[in-house]
Design a protein around this motif. Structure first.
Motif, PDB file in Angstrom:
ATOM      1  N   PHE A 254       1.045   0.252  -1.672  1.00  0.00           N
ATOM      2  CA  PHE A 254       0.722   1.465  -0.936  1.00  0.00           C
ATOM      3  C   PHE A 254       1.860   2.486  -0.994  1.00  0.00           C
ATOM      4  O   PHE A 254       3.042   2.127  -1.009  1.00  0.00           O
TER       5      PHE A 254
ATOM      6  N   LEU B 206       1.152  12.349   2.028  1.00  0.00           N
ATOM      7  CA  LEU B 206       0.536  11.394   1.117  1.00  0.00           C
ATOM      8  C   LEU B 206       0.039  12.081  -0.154  1.00  0.00           C
ATOM      9  O   LEU B 206       0.235  11.574  -1.260  1.00  0.00           O
TER      10      LEU B 206
ATOM     11  N   ILE C  35      -5.094   6.979   8.097  1.00  0.00           N
ATOM     12  CA  ILE C  35      -4.478   8.123   7.417  1.00  0.00           C
ATOM     13  C   ILE C  35      -4.916   9.386   8.147  1.00  0.00           C
ATOM     14  O   ILE C  35      -5.988   9.932   7.913  1.00  0.00           O
TER      15      ILE C  35
ATOM     16  N   SER D  17       0.854   5.937   3.471  1.00  0.00           N
ATOM     17  CA  SER D  17      -0.473   5.348   3.559  1.00  0.00           C
ATOM     18  C   SER D  17      -0.463   4.118   4.462  1.00  0.00           C
ATOM     19  O   SER D  17       0.588   3.667   4.915  1.00  0.00           O
TER      20      SER D  17
ATOM     21  N   TRP E 282      -7.811   2.990   5.606  1.00  0.00           N
ATOM     22  CA  TRP E 282      -7.838   4.427   5.355  1.00  0.00           C
ATOM     23  C   TRP E 282      -8.110   5.238   6.616  1.00  0.00           C
ATOM     24  O   TRP E 282      -7.735   6.401   6.712  1.00  0.00           O
TER      25      TRP E 282
ATOM     26  N   GLY F  23      -4.786   5.845  -1.001  1.00  0.00           N
ATOM     27  CA  GLY F  23      -3.338   6.056  -1.042  1.00  0.00           C
ATOM     28  C   GLY F  23      -2.584   4.851  -1.538  1.00  0.00           C
ATOM     29  O   GLY F  23      -1.617   4.401  -0.910  1.00  0.00           O
TER      30      GLY F  23
END
Length: 557
Positions: A395, A414, A406, A399, A403, A463
């Motif tokens: 990662f 990112l 994020i 990140s 997800w 990410g």
């Protein structure tokens, strides 16, 4: 609690990111008898906030990265907060692009102008910063003719590595092979960016004398047109040994800068001159043109090129990321490897710093414990496992495993990290020889134009980078079992029966891999820093999503 079969289905759904309503996913992994049993495990688990150290990560740098006879010549300088200053130029032989007949230069020819013909294949992000470059003449072929013969070889080769420096050739008593005075200067960047097909060169006094020699007006080869023989370049290569094009390093220069990759077989030095009427030398007669390609495939000789890399990590200004080369360099043969662990993974092209990842004892213990737990729950007697699929995910620092975490607050960071990173990573058992893990069969992929399951590309929605390492993972597990037996432990001994102190973890073959640029883009100017091993408590660098493994397996009796 989920049954083992159900766990496999849920696990594979997580593994591939498929729809949660796909109730057939993973059904092919469920054995139809009691000789095998499917399962799934994540190391670390996505909810584990204090994960064990399943892998160890260390930085690694070696000068044994091939830099010669590549299709591209790299040129430029970058100033970077993380990596400091990186500069690269290239030394190249050159030959005439066409036959020069006797008398071609005419009467009293003189220099008019010169250009560097450009074929830019790749470039970095900052092409607005104007960079100054210099072109030097190579004054001896000793770097080729007196190069030591490699071990096991009978003839000298033309292979060179990133540690080669024309100003200080180690096997020539640290002698320079270039004239210290440049022939030409030029600039790239700004208006003369990557779309330029040619840039005008500014000659020095040395450069004007050089052109006179090219036009056979002075020097040892005055009036000797036979050096322009289109069938034999031997005489030419003794007369004109090469050019060295490099950025002019100005420590006070501002701006990030970029590195350009020039396609050598369509890049060249172009010289223009004019000659005079013999009866009246005040009158101009003809324009003379000369083109000298940096790679001419019609000749077997004369195509040696060497990319020359210089770097200064000490100029990095970012906090907590500065690289100490003395701590990360490949240890000399016979000397102990004392490289410290580093919680971050670096991947730099141009022969720079990459990362080594080694499976630690906690990884193998976790799998042994899972086998024992499955046996207790099922009343079976499974002794080992076979991997159906093994995914490794690395990662970016901004990140997270999930997800959903994020948030808008770290999205911009990112995106910037992913934009500046190499688009694909390679995994190697030996970085110096570019021996990829079995799953990263990059030669097969290119030669047969197929897509291998390995992947390794940036996954922008999550990410991270995801690599399918199933075959390699099975090898590592089998090698662990061999080390277990070598330690005097029964191969079938379960987690609670194993005397873990007996196992020499360093003797597990292939337990370490190198994370680097993809094999066909080793000289990328892009770089990335990623999350590596689990961070110890109180560490200055905290990994919220250390390297993760998603393993679908079948237990075997």
């Amino acid at each position: 609690m989920l049954s083992v079969a159900s766990a496999a289905v849920v696990g594979m759904a997580t593994l591939t990111g498929c729809s949660k309503v796909d109730d057939t996913l993973g059904s092919n992994l469920i054995p139809d008898d009691e000789q095998m049993r499917a399962g799934f495990i994540s190391l670390p688990e996505i909810t584990d906030k204090n994960p064990k150290k399943y892998v160890e990560t260390r930085l690694f740098q070696t000068d044994s990265v091939l830099s010669a006879n590549l299709p591209e010549g790299y040129l430029g300088l970058t100033n970077n907060d993380t990596l400091g200053r990186r500069s690269v130029g290239f030394l190249t032989q050159y030959t005439s692009g066409y036959l020069v007949d006797s008398g071609y230069f005419g009467y009293m020819p003189f220099f008019d102008s010169a250009q560097l013909v450009l074929s830019v294949a790749k470039y970095g992000s900052d092409t607005t910063t104007v960079q100054e470059f210099e072109i030097y003449e190579v004054i001896t072929n000793d770097y080729l003719e007196k190069k030591p013969v490699a071990s096991g070889k009978t003839e000298r080769d033309t292979l060179f590595y990133v540690g080669f420096t024309p100003e200080k050739v180690s096997y020539l008593d640290n002698r320079s092979i270039i004239n210290p005075n440049p022939l030409f200067t030029f600039t790239l960047g700004g208006d003369h960016g990557p779309s330029s097909t040619a840039v005008t060169l500014t000659p020095t006094a040395e450069g004007k004398e050089f052109v006179k020699r090219l036009m056979l007006q002075t020097g040892e080869f005055k009036d000797k047109y036979d050096i322009y023989d289109s069938k034999d370049v031997t005489k030419w290569l003794k007369a004109f040994e090469g050019l060295y094009i490099k950025p002019k390093i100005d420590p006070a220069a501002k701006g990030q800068g970029t590195i350009y990759a020039l396609t050598l077989n369509s890049s060249a030095l172009s010289i223009y001159g004019r000659n005079r009427h013999k009866d009246d030398p005040t009158l101009i007669k003809d324009t003379i043109g000369l083109v000298f390609p940096f790679r001419n495939t019609q000749y077997k000789e004369g195509n040696v090129s060497i990319n020359v890399v210089e770097r200064d990590y000490s100029t990095a200004t970012a906090t907590g990321v500065k690289v100490d080369l003395e701590e990360v360099r490949e240890p000399e043969a016979g000397k102990e490897d004392n490289r410290p662990e580093n919680p971050r993974v670096y991947v730099e092209g141009l022969g720079g710093v990459i990362s080594e990842m080694s499976f630690g004892e906690e990884f193998f213990k976790a799998l042994e414990l899972r086998i024992e737990q499955e046996n207790r729950a099922s009343g079976q007697n499974f002794r080992t496992l076979a991997f159906n699929q093994a995914l490794m995910t690395v990662f970016f620092p901004s990140s997270f495993y999930s997800w959903e975490e994020i948030t808008p607050g770290n999205q911009d960071a990112l995106i910037k990290e992913m934009n500046g990173a190499p688009q694909r990573l390679g995994l190697y058992l030996n970085y110096k020889t570019l021996e990829g893990i079995p799953d990263y069969a990059y030669s097969y992929e290119k030669n047969y134009e197929v897509t291998i399951p390995y992947d390794g590309y940036v996954n922008r929605s999550r990410g991270c980078y995801v690599m399918d390492i199933t075959t390699y993972m099975q090898e590592v597990w089998n090698n662990y079992l061999e080390a277990k037996v070598a330690a005097g432990i029964d191969r079938k001994a379960s987690y609670s029966e194993i005397d873990w102190e007996k196992i020499d973890w360093k003797k597990i073959k292939k337990r370490s891999v190198y994370i680097g640029p993809e094999a066909y883009d080793l000289f990328t100017s892009s770089f990335t820093i990623l999350q590596g091993e689990s961070s110890p408590e109180g560490a200055s660098v905290v990994n919220n999503a250390p390297i993760r493994f998603e393993l679908a397996y079948s237990l075997v009796k």
